[in-house]
Design an enzyme around this catalytic site. Structure first.
Site, PDB file in Angstrom:
ATOM      1  N   ASP A   6      62.686   5.877  27.858  1.00 38.48           N
ATOM      2  CA  ASP A   6      63.073   4.971  26.644  1.00 38.48           C
ATOM      3  C   ASP A   6      61.670   4.421  26.182  1.00 38.48           C
ATOM      4  OD1 ASP A   6      64.035   3.235  24.626  1.00 38.48           O
ATOM      5  OD2 ASP A   6      65.171   2.005  26.176  1.00 38.48           O
ATOM      6  N   ASP A   8      65.895   0.519  23.788  1.00 34.44           N
ATOM      7  CA  ASP A   8      67.492   0.356  23.527  1.00 34.44           C
ATOM      8  C   ASP A   8      68.168   1.120  24.399  1.00 34.44           C
ATOM      9  OD1 ASP A   8      66.640   3.109  23.028  1.00 34.44           O
ATOM     10  OD2 ASP A   8      67.318   3.233  20.862  1.00 34.44           O
ATOM     11  N   ASP A  18      63.635   8.736  24.013  1.00 34.30           N
ATOM     12  CA  ASP A  18      63.334   9.180  22.492  1.00 34.30           C
ATOM     13  C   ASP A  18      61.801   9.781  22.543  1.00 34.30           C
ATOM     14  OD1 ASP A  18      61.591   6.881  23.130  1.00 34.30           O
ATOM     15  OD2 ASP A  18      63.016   5.597  22.365  1.00 34.30           O
ATOM     16  N   ASP A  74      65.978  23.004  20.363  1.00 33.96           N
ATOM     17  CA  ASP A  74      67.402  23.572  20.573  1.00 33.96           C
ATOM     18  C   ASP A  74      68.167  23.683  19.152  1.00 33.96           C
ATOM     19  OD1 ASP A  74      69.543  24.166  21.619  1.00 33.96           O
ATOM     20  OD2 ASP A  74      69.342  22.710  23.261  1.00 33.96           O
ATOM     21  N   ASP A  87      71.301  27.913  20.475  1.00 32.35           N
ATOM     22  CA  ASP A  87      72.628  27.577  21.200  1.00 32.35           C
ATOM     23  C   ASP A  87      73.918  28.654  21.215  1.00 32.35           C
ATOM     24  OD1 ASP A  87      74.137  25.261  22.656  1.00 32.35           O
ATOM     25  OD2 ASP A  87      75.138  25.347  20.846  1.00 32.35           O
ATOM     26  N   GLU A 110      70.802  31.252  24.465  1.00 29.79           N
ATOM     27  CA  GLU A 110      71.754  30.927  25.296  1.00 29.79           C
ATOM     28  C   GLU A 110      72.966  31.840  24.816  1.00 29.79           C
ATOM     29  OE1 GLU A 110      74.934  27.734  26.640  1.00 29.79           O
ATOM     30  OE2 GLU A 110      74.490  27.676  24.604  1.00 29.79           O
ATOM     31  N   HIS A 145      71.577  21.179  31.627  1.00 29.70           N
ATOM     32  CA  HIS A 145      72.254  20.087  31.175  1.00 29.70           C
ATOM     33  C   HIS A 145      73.622  20.180  30.969  1.00 29.70           C
ATOM     34  CE1 HIS A 145      71.900  22.463  27.558  1.00 29.70           C
ATOM     35  NE2 HIS A 145      72.934  21.520  27.091  1.00 29.70           N
ATOM     36  N   ASP A 146      73.966  21.660  31.333  1.00 29.23           N
ATOM     37  CA  ASP A 146      75.469  21.926  31.230  1.00 29.23           C
ATOM     38  C   ASP A 146      76.090  22.422  32.861  1.00 29.23           C
ATOM     39  OD1 ASP A 146      76.140  21.899  28.541  1.00 29.23           O
ATOM     40  OD2 ASP A 146      75.235  24.038  28.266  1.00 29.23           O
TER      41      ASP A 146
HETATM   42  C1  GLC Z   1      75.777  24.984  24.434  1.00 30.81           C
HETATM   43  C2  GLC Z   1      75.188  23.675  24.960  1.00 30.81           C
HETATM   44  C3  GLC Z   1      76.097  22.512  25.285  1.00 30.81           C
HETATM   45  C4  GLC Z   1      77.016  22.471  24.073  1.00 30.81           C
HETATM   46  C5  GLC Z   1      77.663  23.697  23.384  1.00 30.81           C
HETATM   47  C6  GLC Z   1      78.179  23.830  22.120  1.00 30.81           C
HETATM   48  O1  GLC Z   1      76.609  25.508  25.664  1.00 30.81           O
HETATM   49  O2  GLC Z   1      74.366  23.941  25.932  1.00 30.81           O
HETATM   50  O3  GLC Z   1      75.745  21.519  25.838  1.00 30.81           O
HETATM   51  O4  GLC Z   1      78.081  21.571  24.547  1.00 30.81           O
HETATM   52  O5  GLC Z   1      76.569  24.728  23.254  1.00 30.81           O
HETATM   53  O6  GLC Z   1      77.134  23.217  21.160  1.00 30.81           O
END
Ligand code: GLC
Length: 507
Positions: A20, A24, A28, A97, A198, A253, A314-315
């Site tokens: 940060d 806030d 960022d 992304d 994505d 992805e 992150h998933d």
């Molecule tokens: C991808 C992203 C995920 C998101 C999904 C919908 O799988 O990695 O975090 O929720 O797409 O955009």
């Protein structure tokens, strides 16, 4: 350098959770820029940033409402540009992304589309009539419930593969493609080094809207809502577009654990890299499984493309929690790090894994931030379950687990921010943090740094082919060769000492 990504180590940064810079509580661009020296010292080559575009953040940026501006939480276009320039000055590439499959329900395109059945943007999204008073078919959203949302105003359903605030675009409409290709040009012109695309295999649905089948456990098989020929066509067109620029990378992805499907998106005239979820998202640690997946990738790619090597994102839950148990803790985590940095492929590290960060669990639903966790909680309560049961189920599937702020030091909020961050800090920050691991010689951080250094020292480890890839019980091993250089890497994942006679290997 052409094809720089073939030799690169990528590092994923979850935008709101890295640093940060403006006080806030949300990470960022200023914050990330202030940590570039850290990333340079770690010696990663490229950063993958999760979405930073303007968004109502129902799904933390994967619901974009303006593809041409930076979300105010992350700074300004100027902050973005300063960050990008500084990263480039340090020799670090940056990929963005990009969410092509859907927009936010607050995107002006969708606002216009939902206005009336005759709106010029109506056909930019997927609108269907009721069928016998119900949804057009049985398709389920990946976040649970039906993938169709009824819109009173025009008395039709719209399609959303994820949350109802993430509305799927109609990729059969060439205007959609043109609009998105403009977006791509815009960011390439700004100097971004490529994209992480994505759910790229979700573009386009089966126009006949056939119902999806179910597996034996009653789980829906997503047969008709992804991997349609149009997705491949778009990928090829994207490639042609991006090839007009120099040295850009496309990472897809491809939402599937079926390697056979995923690999069809990769190759010279398609994507440079795809995420190998067949290996990356394994739920349980099994040497045989890891070996089998590595072997499969080796056999199937036939030198046509490189696999990606990762165990966290992150998933998914952090792999230190998912795959490492108490007895083997430090050692196994280090061995997985070694595997990612020495096996054939392109490593994608996830922020915080270099210090061994673990999963976050929340005690109260008010602390939960992930839409998938929140929707599960609401569904469980609606079905009559107790608060405790609902919280447990939502913690299980919540992706907050791996999204807590990186732990920089042992001061309040782990040195991430001066005020309470947008998501809880993992309580173990006083023990697990960058500052203390920088001082300890045998810390996880030093291990990652050493492994990165070793990988970069030996061409066989980033350019070589497998001369051998094999397993004897719990011992997995390979030899990689580049010209005259041969490097053997042996992993004893078992708990007992083992002996392997080199003469017994079929080299
Ligand atoms: C991808 C992203 C995920 C998101 C999904 C919908 O799988 O990695 O975090 O929720 O797409 O955009």
């Amino acid at each position: 350098m052409k094809d720089w990504w073939k030799e690169a180590i990528f590092y994923e940064i979850y935008m709101p959770s890295f640093c940060d810079g403006n006080g806030d509580g949300i990470g960022d661009f200023k914050g990330i820029a202030s940590k570039l020296a850290y990333l340079k010292e770690l010696d990663i080559d490229a950063i993958w940033l999760t979405p930073f575009y303007k968004s109502p953040k129902i799904d933390n940026g994967y619901d974009i409402s303006d593809y041409y501006s930076i979300d105010a939480d992350y700074g300004t276009m100027y902050d973005f540009q300063v960050f990008l320039d500084q990263a480039h000055q340090r020799g670090i590439k940056v990929i963005a992304d990009l969410v092509l499959n859907h927009t936010s329900s607050l995107h002006p395109w969708f606002l216009e589309s939902r206005e009336s059945r005759t709106s010029p943007k109506r056909d930019w999204y997927i609108w269907k009539d009721k069928v016998e008073g119900h949804q057009p078919n049985n398709w389920e959203s990946y976040f649970g419930g039906s993938a169709w949302e009824y819109d009173e105003k025009t008395a039709q359903y719209y399609y959303h593969a994820f949350a109802k605030e993430q509305v799927d675009l109609n990729w059969y409409n060439p205007e959609v493609k043109n609009a998105m290709f403009d977006v791509i040009r815009f960011w390439l012109d700004k100097g971004i080094d490529g994209f992480r695309l994505d759910v790229i295999n979700f573009l386009g649905i089966d126009p006949t809207l056939q119902n999806n089948p179910y597996d034996e456990e009653g789980k829906q098989i997503h047969l008709h809502d992804k991997d349609l020929p149009i997705a491949f066509e778009i990928v090829e067109e994207l490639r042609t577009l991006v090839n007009k620029y120099e040295d850009k990378v496309l990472v897809g992805e491809v939402g599937t654990e079926e390697f056979e499907i995923a690999k069809t998106y990769a190759g010279q005239d398609k994507l440079d890299l795809i995420f190998n979820f067949n290996l990356g998202s394994i739920q349980k640690f099994e040497v045989k499984r890891i070996f089998d997946e590595l072997k499969k990738m080796e056999k199937e790619n036939q030198g046509l493309y490189l696999p990606t090597l990762f165990f966290s994102s992150h998933d998914m839950p952090r792999h230190i929690t998912r795959l490492v148990d108490q007895d083997t803790e430090q050692t196994r985590a280090q061995m997985l790090c070694t595997l990612m940095l020495t096996a054939t492929g392109v490593p994608f590290l996830y922020y915080g894994e270099e210090i061994g960060m673990t999963d976050l669990y929340v005690d109260d639903i008010s602390e939960m931030r992930d839409v998938q966790g929140i929707l599960t909680y609401q569904r469980m309560i609606a079905e009559g379950n107790s608060v405790i049961e609902a919280l447990e189920a939502s913690n299980m599937c919540s992706r907050d687990k791996s999204r807590s702020p990186i732990q920089w030091n042992d001061t309040v909020y782990a040195g991430f921010s001066q005020i309470k961050p947008w998501i809880c800090v993992n309580e173990n920050y006083t023990k697990i943090n960058v500052e203390c691991q920088s001082r300890e010689v045998d810390s996880m951080l030093q291990y990652y740094k050493n492994m990165i250094r070793i990988r970069k020292k030996y061409k066989a480890l980033y350019k070589g082919n497998y001369e051998l890839l094999d397993r004897r019980n719990d011992v997995l091993f390979f030899i990689r060769k580049y010209k005259e250089q041969r490097i053997g890497v042996f992993f004893n994942f078992g708990i007992k000492q083992d002996t392997l006679h080199l003469e017994s290997l079929s080299i």
